[in-house]
Design an enzyme around this catalytic site. Structure first.
Site, short mmCIF file in Angstrom:
data_model
loop_
_atom_site.label_atom_id
_atom_site.label_comp_id
_atom_site.label_asym_id
_atom_site.label_seq_id
_atom_site.Cartn_x
_atom_site.Cartn_y
_atom_site.Cartn_z
N SER A 1 17.08 6.17 -30.10
CA SER A 1 17.83 5.37 -31.09
C SER A 1 17.50 5.76 -32.52
O SER A 1 16.39 6.20 -32.83
CB SER A 1 17.51 3.88 -30.91
OG SER A 1 17.86 3.47 -29.62
N GLN B 1 13.72 -25.97 -20.90
CA GLN B 1 14.37 -27.28 -20.88
C GLN B 1 13.62 -28.25 -19.96
O GLN B 1 13.41 -29.42 -20.30
CB GLN B 1 15.83 -27.11 -20.42
CG GLN B 1 16.72 -28.29 -20.70
CD GLN B 1 16.99 -28.48 -22.20
OE1 GLN B 1 16.74 -27.59 -22.99
NE2 GLN B 1 17.45 -29.66 -22.57
N GLU C 1 17.42 -0.39 -23.85
CA GLU C 1 17.95 0.53 -22.83
C GLU C 1 19.42 0.25 -22.51
O GLU C 1 19.85 0.32 -21.36
CB GLU C 1 17.08 0.52 -21.57
CG GLU C 1 15.81 1.34 -21.78
CD GLU C 1 14.91 1.39 -20.59
OE1 GLU C 1 15.38 1.73 -19.50
OE2 GLU C 1 13.71 1.08 -20.75
N1 COS Z 1 24.63 10.95 -16.16
C1 COS Z 1 25.15 12.19 -16.40
N2 COS Z 1 26.17 12.40 -17.27
C2 COS Z 1 26.66 11.33 -17.93
C3 COS Z 1 26.18 10.03 -17.73
C4 COS Z 1 25.11 9.87 -16.80
N3 COS Z 1 24.61 8.66 -16.54
N4 COS Z 1 26.87 9.17 -18.50
C5 COS Z 1 27.79 9.91 -19.16
N5 COS Z 1 27.66 11.21 -18.81
C6 COS Z 1 28.48 12.32 -19.28
C7 COS Z 1 29.97 11.97 -19.09
O1 COS Z 1 30.41 12.36 -17.79
C8 COS Z 1 30.63 12.80 -20.16
O2 COS Z 1 30.74 14.14 -19.71
P1 COS Z 1 31.97 15.07 -20.18
O3 COS Z 1 31.83 15.17 -21.67
O4 COS Z 1 31.75 16.35 -19.45
O5 COS Z 1 33.20 14.33 -19.78
C9 COS Z 1 29.62 12.79 -21.29
O6 COS Z 1 28.34 12.49 -20.69
C10 COS Z 1 29.95 11.75 -22.35
O7 COS Z 1 30.05 10.46 -21.72
P2 COS Z 1 30.87 9.27 -22.37
O8 COS Z 1 32.23 9.76 -22.77
O9 COS Z 1 30.81 8.11 -21.43
O10 COS Z 1 30.02 9.00 -23.71
P3 COS Z 1 30.13 7.88 -24.81
O11 COS Z 1 29.85 8.47 -26.13
O12 COS Z 1 31.42 7.13 -24.65
O13 COS Z 1 28.86 6.93 -24.50
C11 COS Z 1 27.68 5.10 -23.54
C12 COS Z 1 28.71 6.25 -23.36
C13 COS Z 1 28.13 4.07 -24.54
C14 COS Z 1 27.60 4.49 -22.16
C15 COS Z 1 26.30 5.70 -23.95
O14 COS Z 1 26.34 6.17 -25.27
C16 COS Z 1 25.17 4.70 -23.79
O15 COS Z 1 24.66 4.48 -22.70
N6 COS Z 1 24.77 4.06 -24.92
C17 COS Z 1 23.62 3.17 -24.94
C18 COS Z 1 22.40 3.97 -25.18
C19 COS Z 1 21.17 3.19 -24.96
O16 COS Z 1 20.90 2.76 -23.86
N7 COS Z 1 20.39 3.06 -26.03
C20 COS Z 1 19.16 2.34 -25.98
C21 COS Z 1 18.05 3.30 -25.94
S1 COS Z 1 16.56 2.45 -25.67
S2 COS Z 1 15.69 3.73 -24.50
#
Ligand code: COS
Length: 390
Positions: free
Chosen positions: A125, A335, A362
């Site tokens: 992050s 509560q 996460e």
């Molecule tokens: N495993 C492997 N590949 C993955 C995956 C996973 N779990 N999740 C996504 N991908 C791949 C997708 O298949 C996609 O591949 P292509 O580009 O080949 O199509 C690519 O990664 C991008 O995925 P997506 O389009 O879903 O990305 P977004 O930018 O829309 O983000 C979210 C998706 C919002 C789900 C992601 O950014 C997320 O989990 N955010 C929260 C992060 C988090 O947990 N932060 C807290 C950290 S504290 S440790």
């Protein structure tokens, strides 16, 4: 002990029951923590390592058993939130190295964490990139000698400033958004990495904002190939999101135990608090939601351990439902304790604070919903689903 009924579920083999007993014996003999949260985290990590329990968080054979991780967090969180934190961070901080590291990186960085002698951290992050990982701006560029130079800022980094090893996700620019990120192993001693700010939170644990100014790491400290950072980060989260759900189950079990103890002993209106139907409603809701959460958590863990490539949908369901349910359980527990429930430092009040961050870190609950909804859309669009619907 994890709930005995749970251990009899078909997700588990005898080795899991033995493991649960081992973790339970460990946590029951833990002495009181040092009042200094940094020292307490270091001591708990050391104790977990000395007891051999970090072998599950940092496995020597590179195979993370999500069921072992979940059982440990379920049991640790029920008794001791900071012990759960120390265990979880050893795993989350090194997960990318365990899963994607070369033999050289593994042998250099993992044994000390496995022994509990070193702390680890996962730096994903940033101040302007929390949920939206694609917006990461911390940059890594390659020098002529092949080494990497990292510049930027990371925040909400658990164990930040204390860790001996960090996995840092930075932009390397192979493509736009998620396609231009890479994951690096950065030793805690690397010149140029500093703590910009320590962050105090509701349930105290070591947390920091980190600054990277021309932090250099050798060329072979990039995990996987450049550009694979997002996939690596998401794969690590696929393994660890169910474990956050497991910790939530443990906290919720504590809420239920405290609530029952209170309800059956507190007298009012000529009987006990438990005899009030509204109390029974609260207890029944807590117990049912705990079982439902545990089923989702251990289903996700079992699927991953069975070799499923992607369990994003199931991991997100487990984290979403279990953490939201734990919050409701902690609130009901407060509560049922009345005024005592909001006294600073009382067990219900401590629990209430401990649970809150789980719905945020996460991947916030809202992010889990995005993952689940997109997975449902994709399943509905898959050829097999269309045949079934016809
Ligand atoms: N495993 C492997 N590949 C993955 C995956 C996973 N779990 N999740 C996504 N991908 C791949 C997708 O298949 C996609 O591949 P292509 O580009 O080949 O199509 C690519 O990664 C991008 O995925 P997506 O389009 O879903 O990305 P977004 O930018 O829309 O983000 C979210 C998706 C919002 C789900 C992601 O950014 C997320 O989990 N955010 C929260 C992060 C988090 O947990 N932060 C807290 C950290 S504290 S440790």
């Amino acid at each position: 002990m994890a709930d005995r009924d749970v251990l009899a579920w078909p997700f588990f083999a005898p080795e899991h029951r033995v493991w649960a007993a081992e973790v339970d014996a460990f946590v029951r003999q833990l002495p009181a923590h040092d009042e200094d949260v940094d020292r307490a985290t270091i001591e708990l990590t050391r104790a977990l390592g000395e007891a051999g329990l970090l072998r599950a968080a940092v496995p020597e054979d590179g195979r993370l058993s999500v069921r072992h991780l979940c059982l440990a967090r379920d049991i640790l969180a029920r008794h001791d939130g900071l012990a759960d934190f120390a265990f979880a961070m050893a795993g989350l901080g090194t997960g990318a190295i365990t899963l994607f590291g070369t033999p050289a990186l593994k042998s250099r960085y993992l044994p000390a964490v496995r022994r509990g002698e070193a702390l680890a951290a996962f730096a994903l992050s940033e101040p302007e990139a929390g949920s939206d990982v694609a917006a990461i701006t911390t940059a890594a560029s390659r020098d002529r000698d092949g080494s990497w130079r990292i510049n930027g800022e990371k925040t909400w980094i658990s164990n930040g400033g204390l860790a001996a090893v960090y996995v840092v996700v930075a932009r390397t620019g192979e493509g736009p958004g998620t396609r231009g990120l890479s994951a690096f192993v950065v030793p805690g001693s690397a010149p140029g990495m500093t703590v910009a700010e320590r962050i105090a939170v509701a349930a105290p644990h070591p947390l920091a904002r980190l600054r990277f100014e021309d932090v250099r790491v050798p060329g072979d400290h990039c995990l996987g190939a450049p550009g694979e950072g997002f996939r690596i980060a998401m794969t690590v989260l696929d393994h660890f999101r169910p474990t956050v759900g497991a910790a939530a189950v443990g906290f919720a079990r504590r809420a239920l135990a405290l609530s029952l103890a209170r309800a059956t002993s507190r007298r009012l209106f000529g009987s006990t608090l438990f005899d009030q139907q509204m109390t029974q409603d609260a207890v029944a809701s807590m117990a049912t939601e705990i079982d439902a959460a545990a089923l989702l958590v251990y289903r996700a863990a079992w699927l991953k351990d069975g070799g499923a490539e992607r369990i994003s949908r199931e991991a997100s369901m487990a984290k979403l439902f279990a953490t939201e349910a734990a919050q409701r359980a902690a609130d009901r527990c407060v509560q049922l304790h009345g005024g005592l429930g909001v006294v600073s430092g009382s067990p219900p009040e401590v629990l209430w604070r401990e649970v809150r961050a789980l719905r945020v870190y996460e991947g916030a609950s809202e992010i889990q919903k995005l993952v689940i909804a997109r997975a449902e859309r994709d399943r509905a669009a898959a050829p097999s689903a269309r045949v079934a619907a016809a």
